[in-house]
Structures are given as C-alpha cells and as structure tokens.
Design a protein around this motif. Structure first.
Motif, PDB file in Angstrom:
ATOM      1  N   ASN A 175     -26.817 -42.641 -11.702  1.00 20.28           N
ATOM      2  CA  ASN A 175     -27.850 -41.608 -11.580  1.00 20.28           C
ATOM      3  C   ASN A 175     -27.649 -40.447 -12.554  1.00 20.28           C
ATOM      4  O   ASN A 175     -28.268 -40.402 -13.599  1.00 20.28           O
ATOM      5  CB  ASN A 175     -27.910 -41.107 -10.133  1.00 20.28           C
TER       6      ASN A 175
ATOM      7  N   SER B 200     -25.244 -43.327  -6.677  1.00  8.52           N
ATOM      8  CA  SER B 200     -25.929 -42.758  -5.519  1.00  8.52           C
ATOM      9  C   SER B 200     -25.901 -43.654  -4.298  1.00  8.52           C
ATOM     10  O   SER B 200     -25.995 -43.166  -3.172  1.00  8.52           O
ATOM     11  CB  SER B 200     -27.381 -42.427  -5.879  1.00  8.52           C
ATOM     12  N   ILE B 201     -25.791 -44.945  -4.491  1.00  4.73           N
ATOM     13  CA  ILE B 201     -25.710 -45.865  -3.356  1.00  4.73           C
ATOM     14  C   ILE B 201     -24.255 -46.141  -2.996  1.00  4.73           C
ATOM     15  O   ILE B 201     -23.889 -46.191  -1.820  1.00  4.73           O
ATOM     16  CB  ILE B 201     -26.458 -47.172  -3.656  1.00  4.73           C
TER      17      ILE B 201
ATOM     18  N   PRO C 189     -30.783 -40.879  -2.278  1.00  2.38           N
ATOM     19  CA  PRO C 189     -29.445 -40.950  -2.853  1.00  2.38           C
ATOM     20  C   PRO C 189     -28.396 -40.180  -2.068  1.00  2.38           C
ATOM     21  O   PRO C 189     -28.689 -39.194  -1.393  1.00  2.38           O
ATOM     22  CB  PRO C 189     -29.628 -40.309  -4.247  1.00  2.38           C
TER      23      PRO C 189
ATOM     24  N   ASN D 168     -25.511 -37.456  -6.421  1.00  2.00           N
ATOM     25  CA  ASN D 168     -26.627 -37.373  -7.358  1.00  2.00           C
ATOM     26  C   ASN D 168     -26.270 -36.443  -8.510  1.00  2.00           C
ATOM     27  O   ASN D 168     -25.490 -36.808  -9.382  1.00  2.00           O
ATOM     28  CB  ASN D 168     -27.892 -36.918  -6.610  1.00  2.00           C
TER      29      ASN D 168
END
Length: 320
Positions: A119, A134-135, A172, A175
């Motif tokens: 990200n 973000s995941i 997210p 980030n």
C-alpha cells in the motif's frame, strides 16, 4: 489551521491516490482512470509550471476491484526514480515497481510479489524502502540498492485490520507510513483508527516493538500520513465526509492529541483524501499536497478528484 484549495483538478472517472514530490518540485500521482472498458493504473507527472503528463501505465484491469486493486502508494528516490505499490493479485505484476525518470525503465523489486496488499511507501535517509502490507498487518523492508530482496520486517497486532470489520467491507490495517529521524517509522492503521510507532535499530536495521501513538474516533479511516520537520504527524481521514470529522489532522506523537489541520471552510474541498506529501523544491514547503479521490454516490457536479493544497505552517521532514 490552513485554507484548502484544489490546485490540480482531474476529470470525473479518475481516482488519484499515491503522491510523491521530488526535490525539484515535480509532483507524481498514482491514478486509477476509468476508460470505459478498463481501469487504467497510471503515473501522472505534474511539472512545477503546471503541465500534466503521463509517465507510465502500470496495469489495465477489466473492472475496478472494490478492494482497491491498482496503483496505490508512491515514493521517489534522490535519483528521480518513482516507486509504486501495485495491487493486481496477478503473480506477473503484483508488487512494488521502480519506474525510471523517462517512464520506460520499469522493474519489480525482488520479493515484493510476496506482499499480500502493498500500500504505502517511505524511504529512510539510508535509502531503505519501507512498504506497508494492509492485509498482512505488516511492514516490509527493501534494502538500498537494486539487488537485495525485500523481507518481512515488522508484523504486529497493532498493524492488523480490525477483526470485527467495523466498516462492513474490507478496509486496510497498516496503511500510511512516514519516517522521522533518527530511528522512527509512523504507521497508520485505517480500520482500527490509530497511529503506531515502529522503532528502527540503527545498528542492524531491525524493527523494534510497535507501540501506540494515538487513537480515537477522529482517526477512524485514517489513510496517508507525513511527518513534519518538528516531528508532528499530518494524516488524512478518508471517510471524514461520512464520519463528520476533519479530512486532515495533526497528531502530536508525544501526547497523542489530534487536532484539525484545515479550516472548516475547506472541508468541502475533499471527497476521499487518501495520501499527502509535503512541498519540496519550487513548491510551498509549508504546505501538504493531498490526493482527493472520487467519492461514489455523489451527483456529477459534486465530484472533485485531483490534488488539494493546504498550508499547515511548518515544513516537512526533508526525506531523500
């Protein structure tokens, strides 16, 4: 609090997100553009005199994925190379890309294809590049130089998405990211509405334990951030229009206090503020330049994608 003004409007159908400014004052914008058949992920260049051109096209997707597929965060190195996070979930293209100043030199950073959802990006003065996942709830580190592969650098609960998914759709965790000397990274967690400090061990470059800097309802949906020369954090709030909060805030990392950085009269200049960068070169160095995404569901005349300038009264930390 500063006044907000749209300085580079884009036509409807554009969704600018990442932004980086080089030492000459050139603005680079990562943009997702709907051409009717595809969503084109491209890098736009806004020259100091105001002309806008396309540096490179990174991907063309059949439809815009609701999870935010396409080009996201940007960073620029001292040589003028632009680094872009590209989310496609295609093993051939997914990852972080380095684009040369002419646009045609493009190379994926080794190891970046393993990042689940790359990200935001930030450099430290040694040339190391940090990328949020973000995941995966993590930060990856890519050592200075073209050859060393990246590595999973920090992973922590504070960087993960919220388990109860408060927004009702995938949002997210880790980030926005920003560096402040000599040894600090700040990371925004969008879904949990908080900002985290991750210390850097200057001896070996390893990550220390992440700690909480600030949290609260005014930080829900926090997205991009940038650090000023005094160590203060400026961050954009992507969902401010829905949540009734300020689109741009200043966070004191010592006390965790959050205040608005923009006059209330300027709130309407923003739909979905996503990323920001301090002015450099010929740009006003006491201003942040914010990419404003296109808020869905508004009447056509209300859409305002583009770049918004806000004077925040203090220059940014001079990164490489």
């Amino acid at each position: 609090m500063g006044e907000a003004r749209m300085i580079y409007p884009l036509p409807q159908g554009n969704h600018p997100e990442g932004i980086a400014i080089d030492p000459r004052g050139t603005i680079y914008v990562g943009n997702r553009r709907d051409d009717g058949e595809h969503v084109v992920s491209e890098l736009l260049v806004i020259a100091p005199e105001g002309s806008v051109s396309t540096l490179a096209v990174l991907a063309e997707l059949e439809t815009e994925d609701p999870g935010g597929s396409g080009v996201l965060g940007l960073a620029v190195d001292p040589g003028g190379n632009v680094y872009a996070a590209l989310v496609t979930f295609d093993p051939a293209t997914h990852g972080v890309w380095r684009i040369g100043r002419k646009g045609w030199e493009q190379a994926r950073l080794p190891g970046s294809e393993q990042i689940v959802f790359p990200n935001a990006l930030a450099f430290d003065p040694r040339g190391n590049l940090y990328v949020t996942d973000s995941i995966g709830g993590a930060v990856w580190r890519f050592p200075a130089g073209a050859d060393p592969p990246g590595e999973l650098w920090s992973q922590d609960e504070l960087l993960e998405p919220a388990p109860d998914d408060p927004f009702g759709f995938p949002a997210p965790g880790a980030n926005g990211i920003g560096f402040h000397p000599p040894d600090t990274l700040y990371v925004a967690n969008t879904e949990k509405g908080l900002i985290v400090r991750v210390p850097i061990d200057l001896a070996d470059g390893s990550a220390g334990r992440p700690t909480l800097v600030a949290s609260g309802p005014e930080l829900l949906s926090v997205d991009g951030l940038a650090v000023n020369a005094l160590g203060g954090i400026h961050a954009v709030i992507a969902g401010h229009a829905v949540l009734g909060t300020s689109p741009l805030v200043n966070v004191d990392p010592t006390t965790g206090t959050t205040t608005s950085s923009v006059a209330a009269s300027g709130f309407d200049e923003f739909d979905i503020p996503l990323s920001l960068a301090f002015g450099r070169g010929t740009r006003d160095r006491k201003s942040v330049y914010v990419t404003n995404g296109d808020l869905p569901g508004l009447p056509p005349e209300a859409h305002k994608p583009g770049v918004v300038q806000v004077n925040v009264g203090v220059p940014g930390f001079s990164s490489p």
